[in-house]
Motif scaffolding. Structure first.
Motif, PDB file in Angstrom:
ATOM      1  N   LEU A  81       0.832  -1.204   0.000  1.00  0.00           N
ATOM      2  CA  LEU A  81       0.000   0.000   0.000  1.00  0.00           C
ATOM      3  C   LEU A  81       0.868   1.255   0.000  1.00  0.00           C
ATOM      4  O   LEU A  81       0.578   2.224  -0.709  1.00  0.00           O
ATOM      5  CB  LEU A  81      -0.941  -0.003   1.208  1.00  0.00           C
ATOM      6  N   THR A  82       1.948   1.224   0.781  1.00  0.00           N
ATOM      7  CA  THR A  82       2.853   2.371   0.836  1.00  0.00           C
ATOM      8  C   THR A  82       3.449   2.651  -0.544  1.00  0.00           C
ATOM      9  O   THR A  82       3.453   3.794  -1.020  1.00  0.00           O
ATOM     10  CB  THR A  82       3.994   2.099   1.840  1.00  0.00           C
ATOM     11  N   THR A  83       3.942   1.603  -1.192  1.00  0.00           N
ATOM     12  CA  THR A  83       4.534   1.765  -2.513  1.00  0.00           C
ATOM     13  C   THR A  83       3.498   2.258  -3.516  1.00  0.00           C
ATOM     14  O   THR A  83       3.772   3.139  -4.336  1.00  0.00           O
ATOM     15  CB  THR A  83       5.115   0.422  -3.015  1.00  0.00           C
ATOM     16  N   ALA A  84       2.314   1.679  -3.451  1.00  0.00           N
ATOM     17  CA  ALA A  84       1.257   2.075  -4.382  1.00  0.00           C
ATOM     18  C   ALA A  84       0.884   3.536  -4.174  1.00  0.00           C
ATOM     19  O   ALA A  84       0.717   4.293  -5.139  1.00  0.00           O
ATOM     20  CB  ALA A  84       0.029   1.182  -4.198  1.00  0.00           C
ATOM     21  N   ALA A  85       0.788   3.954  -2.909  1.00  0.00           N
ATOM     22  CA  ALA A  85       0.406   5.336  -2.613  1.00  0.00           C
ATOM     23  C   ALA A  85       1.472   6.296  -3.134  1.00  0.00           C
ATOM     24  O   ALA A  85       1.158   7.336  -3.717  1.00  0.00           O
ATOM     25  CB  ALA A  85       0.197   5.525  -1.112  1.00  0.00           C
ATOM     26  N   ASN A  86       2.743   5.928  -2.957  1.00  0.00           N
ATOM     27  CA  ASN A  86       3.828   6.766  -3.465  1.00  0.00           C
ATOM     28  C   ASN A  86       3.761   6.881  -4.985  1.00  0.00           C
ATOM     29  O   ASN A  86       3.932   7.960  -5.551  1.00  0.00           O
ATOM     30  CB  ASN A  86       5.187   6.203  -3.046  1.00  0.00           C
TER      31      ASN A  86
END
Ligand SMILES: [Zn+2]
Length: 124
Positions: A81-86
Motif C-alpha cells: 500500500l505504501t509503494t502504491a500510494a507513493n
C-alpha cells in the motif's frame, strides 16, 4: 468512512485487501507493455527494467499481480500500500487540477490510503 461494506472491511487485513484493489487496476491501466521486451514480466536484474519509465509501477504489479488474501502477512500488505500510494501520488500529482478538495476516484483513494497509513504509524 462508511464506503466499505461487507466482510472485507471488518478486519485490518480485509481493509488493506480492499484498498489494494484500486491501485492494481490503476497501475495495470497506466503501464504500457507494448514496447516491453519482457511483456511486462519484470526482472530485477534486467538493465532495461532498471531504466524503464514504468520500472516502479511494473515492479509493483509484478509483486502484487495476485489478489492478496486475508491470510497475507500484514506487513507485506502495508508495504504494498505504501509503494502504491507513493506511485499514485507521483503519477497523479503531475496532472493539473487535483487539489485538496478534489474528489475524483484517485484523490479519494489517496486520501483513504494516507489516512490508513498515518493511523498505522501512530499505532506502531
Ligand atoms: Zn483528483
Amino acid at each position: 468512512m462508511g464506503t466499505l461494506t461487507g466482510l472485507n472491511s471488518r478486519t485490518i487485513t480485509g481493509h488493506l485487501v480492499t484498498l489494494l484493489e484500486y491501485p492494481r487496476w490503476l497501475i495495470d491501466r497506466d503501464v504500457d507493455f507494448t514496447d516491453c521486451h519482457l511483456s511486462g514480466d519484470y526482472e530485477a536484474g534486467d538493465s532495461t527494467c532498471v531504466d524503464c519509465d514504468f520500472g516502479r509501477a511494473c515492479r509493483w504489479l509484478a509483486a502484487n499481480r495476485d489478489v492478496p488474501t486475508l491470510e497475507s502477512p500484514l506487513e507485506e500488505l502495508i508495504e504494498a500500500l505504501t509503494t502504491a500510494a507513493n506511485y499514485v501520488r507521483r503519477a497523479h500529482g503531475a496532472a493539473a487540477g487535483h487539489d485538496r478538495r478534489c474528489d475524483c476516484d484517485t484523490c479519494a483513494w489517496l486520501r483513504e490510503a494516507n489516512n490508513f497509513l498515518r493511523a498505522r504509524r501512530h499505532r506502531a
